[in-house]
Design an enzyme around this catalytic site. Structure first.
Site, mmCIF file in Angstrom:
data_model
loop_
_atom_site.group_PDB
_atom_site.id
_atom_site.type_symbol
_atom_site.label_atom_id
_atom_site.label_comp_id
_atom_site.label_asym_id
_atom_site.label_seq_id
_atom_site.Cartn_x
_atom_site.Cartn_y
_atom_site.Cartn_z
ATOM 1 N N LYS A 180 0.857 -1.178 0.000
ATOM 2 C CA LYS A 180 0.000 0.000 0.000
ATOM 3 C C LYS A 180 0.899 1.235 0.000
ATOM 4 O O LYS A 180 1.441 1.653 1.025
ATOM 5 C CB LYS A 180 -0.922 -0.004 1.231
ATOM 6 C CG LYS A 180 -1.924 1.139 1.204
ATOM 7 C CD LYS A 180 -1.452 2.185 2.156
ATOM 8 C CE LYS A 180 -2.103 3.492 2.224
ATOM 9 N NZ LYS A 180 -1.914 4.457 1.189
ATOM 10 N N GLU A 255 9.581 2.519 10.877
ATOM 11 C CA GLU A 255 10.625 3.538 10.724
ATOM 12 C C GLU A 255 9.922 4.879 10.629
ATOM 13 O O GLU A 255 9.080 5.085 9.760
ATOM 14 C CB GLU A 255 11.463 3.278 9.469
ATOM 15 C CG GLU A 255 12.411 2.092 9.607
ATOM 16 C CD GLU A 255 13.398 2.205 10.755
ATOM 17 O OE1 GLU A 255 13.731 3.332 11.176
ATOM 18 O OE2 GLU A 255 13.825 1.139 11.255
ATOM 19 N N CYS A 289 13.731 11.684 5.946
ATOM 20 C CA CYS A 289 13.698 11.379 7.377
ATOM 21 C C CYS A 289 15.058 11.620 8.010
ATOM 22 O O CYS A 289 15.152 11.873 9.197
ATOM 23 C CB CYS A 289 13.251 9.950 7.598
ATOM 24 S SG CYS A 289 14.205 8.798 6.625
ATOM 25 N N GLU A 390 9.587 17.379 14.198
ATOM 26 C CA GLU A 390 10.016 17.175 12.816
ATOM 27 C C GLU A 390 9.217 18.108 11.904
ATOM 28 O O GLU A 390 7.992 18.121 11.948
ATOM 29 C CB GLU A 390 9.776 15.726 12.401
ATOM 30 C CG GLU A 390 10.235 15.446 10.988
ATOM 31 C CD GLU A 390 9.997 14.008 10.574
ATOM 32 O OE1 GLU A 390 8.852 13.542 10.670
ATOM 33 O OE2 GLU A 390 10.958 13.355 10.137
HETATM 34 P P1 NAP Z 1 2.289 9.112 7.050
HETATM 35 O O1 NAP Z 1 1.240 10.110 6.924
HETATM 36 O O2 NAP Z 1 2.521 8.465 8.350
HETATM 37 O O3 NAP Z 1 1.978 7.999 5.949
HETATM 38 C C1 NAP Z 1 2.763 6.861 5.754
HETATM 39 C C2 NAP Z 1 1.907 5.758 5.149
HETATM 40 O O4 NAP Z 1 0.939 5.317 6.111
HETATM 41 C C3 NAP Z 1 1.120 6.200 3.925
HETATM 42 O O5 NAP Z 1 1.054 5.138 3.010
HETATM 43 C C4 NAP Z 1 -0.257 6.499 4.522
HETATM 44 O O6 NAP Z 1 -1.313 6.433 3.586
HETATM 45 C C5 NAP Z 1 -0.352 5.377 5.546
HETATM 46 N N1 NAP Z 1 -1.351 5.601 6.595
HETATM 47 C C6 NAP Z 1 -1.989 6.756 6.935
HETATM 48 N N2 NAP Z 1 -2.853 6.535 7.933
HETATM 49 C C7 NAP Z 1 -2.785 5.223 8.234
HETATM 50 C C8 NAP Z 1 -3.441 4.397 9.193
HETATM 51 N N3 NAP Z 1 -4.342 4.890 10.033
HETATM 52 N N4 NAP Z 1 -3.112 3.099 9.252
HETATM 53 C C9 NAP Z 1 -2.177 2.585 8.414
HETATM 54 N N5 NAP Z 1 -1.532 3.312 7.481
HETATM 55 C C10 NAP Z 1 -1.831 4.617 7.396
HETATM 56 O O7 NAP Z 1 3.706 9.692 6.600
HETATM 57 P P2 NAP Z 1 4.047 10.540 5.287
HETATM 58 O O8 NAP Z 1 3.549 11.922 5.484
HETATM 59 O O9 NAP Z 1 3.636 9.803 4.066
HETATM 60 O O10 NAP Z 1 5.637 10.516 5.296
HETATM 61 C C11 NAP Z 1 6.411 11.432 6.011
HETATM 62 C C12 NAP Z 1 6.948 10.801 7.281
HETATM 63 O O11 NAP Z 1 7.687 9.635 6.981
HETATM 64 C C13 NAP Z 1 7.896 11.676 8.026
HETATM 65 O O12 NAP Z 1 7.563 11.688 9.390
HETATM 66 C C14 NAP Z 1 9.248 11.014 7.832
HETATM 67 O O13 NAP Z 1 10.175 11.234 8.859
HETATM 68 C C15 NAP Z 1 8.880 9.600 7.735
HETATM 69 N N6 NAP Z 1 9.920 8.845 7.044
HETATM 70 C C16 NAP Z 1 10.719 8.010 7.782
HETATM 71 C C17 NAP Z 1 11.718 7.289 7.177
HETATM 72 C C18 NAP Z 1 12.574 6.373 7.982
HETATM 73 O O14 NAP Z 1 13.078 5.426 7.415
HETATM 74 N N7 NAP Z 1 12.764 6.593 9.266
HETATM 75 C C19 NAP Z 1 11.919 7.392 5.797
HETATM 76 C C20 NAP Z 1 11.098 8.257 5.080
HETATM 77 C C21 NAP Z 1 10.095 8.964 5.721
HETATM 78 P P3 NAP Z 1 -1.868 7.734 2.790
HETATM 79 O O15 NAP Z 1 -0.914 8.841 3.019
HETATM 80 O O16 NAP Z 1 -1.912 7.279 1.381
HETATM 81 O O17 NAP Z 1 -3.230 8.018 3.312
#
Ligand code: NAP
Ligand code: MG
Length: 488
Positions: A180, A255, A289, A390
């Site tokens: 997904k 992560e 990240c 962040e």
């Molecule tokens: P996010 O909003 O947490 O979304 C991540 C994924 O989770 C998306 O596919 C999202 O789907 C899905 N999701 C949303 N709500 C969910 C729920 N209730 N249950 C299960 N899955 C759900 O994060 P983002 O805004 O896409 O990405 C930015 C974040 O990623 C930042 O905090 C960054 O630090 C972190 N990041 C961490 C790393 C690492 O390796 N540590 C690497 C890259 C990024 P939809 O968005 O499609 O609704």
């Protein structure tokens, strides 16, 4: 011509077939450099689609796990070749869909190719140990077995590399996948899956279902037939995913965020430190990240460092990531832009000094995009919101300190612990930093945002569920150990 009329609709990929969602609804994925351009339409899937994908993955796993690991590796080599052939096209899609510059998108896609080849080779490496038994006649050893169906939930910021660094190890060790992607970058995700299909990967081994996180992501967390979930994304969503998985006894890996510091000491090579601070903090519009966000500088070089940093930041070319010469593209979405602007406002209202930037860019070529200036604050105290939360945008917070100990204390004063770097020529300072810094990645005289695919990756504290991805560390998550005792 408006692209709107020609934009393609992308489908889910279930059991080797491209399928429309049962919802019969699709949504537009738009270009953050020009919100009038629709990159494609992606399915707004419902639970029924997810259930079909899980069923296909369960069925496929029975055969897939029976193949030898080297035979599975052959598929990964072919997937790498097809991805490599389509590299330019996929990179261009990524730039149009989430805004990072084309050279960065190409680099990321090339990394995806390399990750596939690395894990293809992993199919040839050892997966167990022989352990001496107290029974002299017995043979005792460990072997690794797949977990079953793995749910892969990924963010939009590395739409090729992150899915591949999860899917490749999942399948080489004999699992099958329900993927997904972030809805924000679902067109790019579909293009990767097209490569996997073209490479002849058997039906059901990798399935993709696009849709809202609250529906499909949550559905993966709750589905009783998904044995394990690997998640990269925000702190908040990650914790909920972990709790959901724990509640039904599924294995999980998270992560999440970072608040990565760079320390610049009095004996640092300032040109090198400035270069790395800009690259680590502002490339990809700060949406990594591992991006540098806190810049902790010793007082002896503070003014000189600040002048050099400002001079360079002023020269950065901001624009459409597809245009030659663009150094920094837009924020990936309207929502992300607003988050960044609200943190800039918080920085101001809490009393930090805005040194440079801070504005949304709306003139000329920026008119239809989600552009913000690279932004630098100084007089930031460690307790301010912009030093703790962040931001995920091109915002740097300068913090002046007297001593290395003080720098380390501030660097560690964070709920996160993903990545950190130091610039110094002194071996004692280097060792002190390596020893005392609480971060999963510590880097000396290098930017905070560098990651190598053959080395373990992951954070300490609230940045991860304390597992590691990539390199050979991936085997720990994607397999279970079976301890075997054989008595003749
Ligand atoms: P996010 O909003 O947490 O979304 C991540 C994924 O989770 C998306 O596919 C999202 O789907 C899905 N999701 C949303 N709500 C969910 C729920 N209730 N249950 C299960 N899955 C759900 O994060 P983002 O805004 O896409 O990405 C930015 C974040 O990623 C930042 O905090 C960054 O630090 C972190 N990041 C961490 C790393 C690492 O390796 N540590 C690497 C890259 C990024 P939809 O968005 O499609 O609704
Ligand atoms: Mg988009």
């Amino acid at each position: 011509m408006s692209v709107e009329t020609t934009a393609k609709t992308y489908l889910n990929y279930i059991n080797g077939e491209w399928k429309e969602s049962a919802s019969r609804e699709a949504e537009a994925s738009i270009n953050p450099a020009n919100k009038q351009e629709i990159v494609g339409y992606v399915q707004k899937s419902v639970r029924e689609d997810l259930n079909q994908a899980v069923q296909a993955a369960c069925q496929a796993q029975r055969q897939w796990r029976k193949l030898s690991a080297p035979a599975r590796g052959e598929y990964l080599y072919r997937m790498a070749d097809v991805l490599e052939r389509n590299l330019s096209q996929i990179a261009e899609t990524m730039t149009r869909e989430m805004g990072k510059t084309l050279p960065e998108a190409k680099g990321e896609t090339a990394r995806g190719v390399a990750i596939l080849r690395y894990y293809a080779g992993e199919g040839m490496r050892k997966t167990g140990d022989v352990i001496p038994s107290t029974d002299a006649e017995a043979l005792m050893f460990t072997s690794r077995v797949p977990l079953g169906v793995v749910g892969v939930i990924t963010p939009w910021n590395f739409p090729v590399a992150i899915p591949i660094w999860k899917i490749a190890p999942a399948i080489i060790y004999g699992n099958t996948v329900v993927f997904k992607p972030a809805q924000e970058t679902a067109v790019t995700a579909a293009k990767i899956v097209e490569c996997f299909a073209e490479a002849g990967l058997p039906a059901g081994v990798v399935n993709m279902v696009t849709g809202a996180g609250s529906v499909i992501g949550q559905g993966i967390v709750e589905h009783p037939d998904i044995a394990a979930i690997t998640f990269t994304g925000s702190d908040q969503v990650g914790k909920a995913v972990g709790q959901g998985a724990l509640a039904r006894g599924a294995k999980y890996q998270l992560e999440m965020g970072g608040k990565n510091p760079v320390i610049v000491t009095n004996d640092a090579d300032l040109d090198q430190a400035v270069e790395a601070t800009i690259s680590g903090g502002l490339r990809s519009t700060g949406q990594k990240c591992t991006a540098t966000s806190r810049v902790i500088v010793q007082s002896g070089v503070y003014e000189a460092f600040k002048e050099k940093l400002l001079a360079k930041v002023k020269e950065l070319q901001i624009g459409d990531g597809l245009a030659t010469g663009t150094w920094m593209g837009p924020c990936a979405s309207d929502k992300q832009l607003n988050t960044v602007l609200s943190y800039i406002e918080k920085g101001r209202s809490e009393g930090a000094t805005l040194l440079y930037g801070g504005q949304r860019l709306t003139d000329g070529e920026w008119k239809n995009g989600f552009y913000v200036q690279p932004t630098i604050f100084e007089n930031v105290s460690p307790q301010m919101t912009i030093a703790q939360e962040e931001i995920f945008g091109p915002v740097l917070a300068l913090i002046k300190v007297e001593t290395l100990d003080q720098a380390l204390e501030i660097a560690n004063d964070s709920q996160f612990g993903l990545s950190a770097s130091i610039f110094t020529k002194n071996i004692g300072s280097m060792l002190s930093f390596i020893q005392k810094m609480d971060a999963g990645l510590v880097r000396v005289n290098a930017e905070s945002a560098g990651v190598e695919l053959q080395a373990p990756f992951g954070g300490m504290k609230q940045s991860s569920s304390h597992s590691r991805e990539q390199g050979q560390a991936a085997i720990e998550f994607f397999t279970a150990i079976k301890t075997v005792f054989v008595k003749p």
